[in-house]
Design an enzyme around this catalytic site. Structure first.
Site, mmCIF file in Angstrom:
data_model
loop_
_atom_site.group_PDB
_atom_site.id
_atom_site.type_symbol
_atom_site.label_atom_id
_atom_site.label_comp_id
_atom_site.label_asym_id
_atom_site.label_seq_id
_atom_site.Cartn_x
_atom_site.Cartn_y
_atom_site.Cartn_z
ATOM 1 N N CYS A 26 10.684 2.225 -18.971
ATOM 2 C CA CYS A 26 10.111 1.518 -17.836
ATOM 3 C C CYS A 26 8.888 2.284 -17.339
ATOM 4 O O CYS A 26 8.973 3.455 -17.001
ATOM 5 C CB CYS A 26 11.158 1.401 -16.730
ATOM 6 N N CYS A 35 9.254 3.991 -14.065
ATOM 7 C CA CYS A 35 10.172 5.135 -14.037
ATOM 8 C C CYS A 35 9.546 6.343 -14.716
ATOM 9 O O CYS A 35 10.103 7.439 -14.693
ATOM 10 C CB CYS A 35 11.497 4.778 -14.709
ATOM 11 N N HIS A 85 15.364 2.842 -10.309
ATOM 12 C CA HIS A 85 15.088 1.664 -11.131
ATOM 13 C C HIS A 85 15.933 0.489 -10.635
ATOM 14 O O HIS A 85 17.145 0.483 -10.768
ATOM 15 C CB HIS A 85 15.376 1.915 -12.615
ATOM 16 N N GLY A 136 6.077 -14.711 -13.288
ATOM 17 C CA GLY A 136 4.903 -13.900 -13.565
ATOM 18 C C GLY A 136 5.136 -12.403 -13.500
ATOM 19 O O GLY A 136 4.190 -11.628 -13.515
ATOM 20 N N HIS A 180 10.754 -3.842 -13.073
ATOM 21 C CA HIS A 180 11.173 -2.890 -12.033
ATOM 22 C C HIS A 180 10.575 -3.470 -10.750
ATOM 23 O O HIS A 180 9.361 -3.668 -10.671
ATOM 24 C CB HIS A 180 10.596 -1.508 -12.376
ATOM 25 N N HIS A 204 8.763 -4.698 -7.728
ATOM 26 C CA HIS A 204 7.531 -4.229 -7.069
ATOM 27 C C HIS A 204 6.916 -5.335 -6.226
ATOM 28 O O HIS A 204 6.822 -6.480 -6.646
ATOM 29 C CB HIS A 204 6.518 -3.684 -8.077
ATOM 30 N N HIS A 242 3.540 -6.676 -4.301
ATOM 31 C CA HIS A 242 2.088 -6.529 -4.268
ATOM 32 C C HIS A 242 1.629 -6.568 -2.816
ATOM 33 O O HIS A 242 2.037 -7.449 -2.059
ATOM 34 C CB HIS A 242 1.413 -7.693 -5.015
HETATM 35 ZN ZN LIG Z 1 12.060 1.464 -13.699
#
Ligand SMILES: [Zn+2]
Length: 156
Positions: A3, A6, A43, A89, A94, A96, A98
């Protein structure tokens, strides 16, 4: 599969703010100036997999990142978005968020990215990857803003 978020070495060089649970990194291909990502240090695949502590603290961390990104971009408006799953999309598996400072007629106003499938997602808009020295310069500025507003950030 490794990842990307990570990968500590990779992340550390893009990081401008953090606490015990989360970090804010500068997007390598910002769609607008200040386009940052908030990611849990652990993670976590998706929003529903956050643990109790992360759930309690995630919005506060996003608010701090918004504060820093807006100062950096000299902007007052922004998007906070989460794309979860390939069909929405998401390109890195992991969690996240924006954080995207917005201005009238900016690059993002050309895209209805929130409806787009993976081949047209945020990461794949036509924005260019920043040159290393531009990214370094941006990160120095972002870190300086975070440091010089530490007390104010604490209250968010
Ligand atoms: Zn990760």
């Amino acid at each position: 599969m490794e990842c990307m978020f990570c990968n500590v070495i990779n992340i550390d060089s893009n990081k401008f703010y953090e606490d015990d649970l989360f970090m804010a990194i500068y997007n390598i291909r910002p769609v607008t100036r200040g386009h940052s990502l908030v990611i849990p240090k652990r993670h976590v695949n998706g929003l529903l997999s956050l643990d109790e502590e992360e759930k309690k603290n995630i919005m506060s961390f996003i608010r701090k990142t918004v504060f820093i990104a807006l100062k950096f971009a000299d902007a007052y408006q922004f998007d906070v978005t989460l794309q979860e799953g390939k069909d929405a999309g998401q390109s890195i598996n992991h969690l996240h968020f924006h954080v995207i400072p917005r201005k009238a007629d900016d690059e993002l106003s050309k895209y209805h990215y929130w409806l787009a499938k993976s081949e047209h997602n945020l990461e794949n808009t036509r924005t260019q990857e920043l040159a290393a020295e531009d990214r370094e310069k941006a990160l120095r500025e972002l870190r300086f803003i975070a440091k010089s507003h530490a007390a104010q950030l604490e209250s968010l």
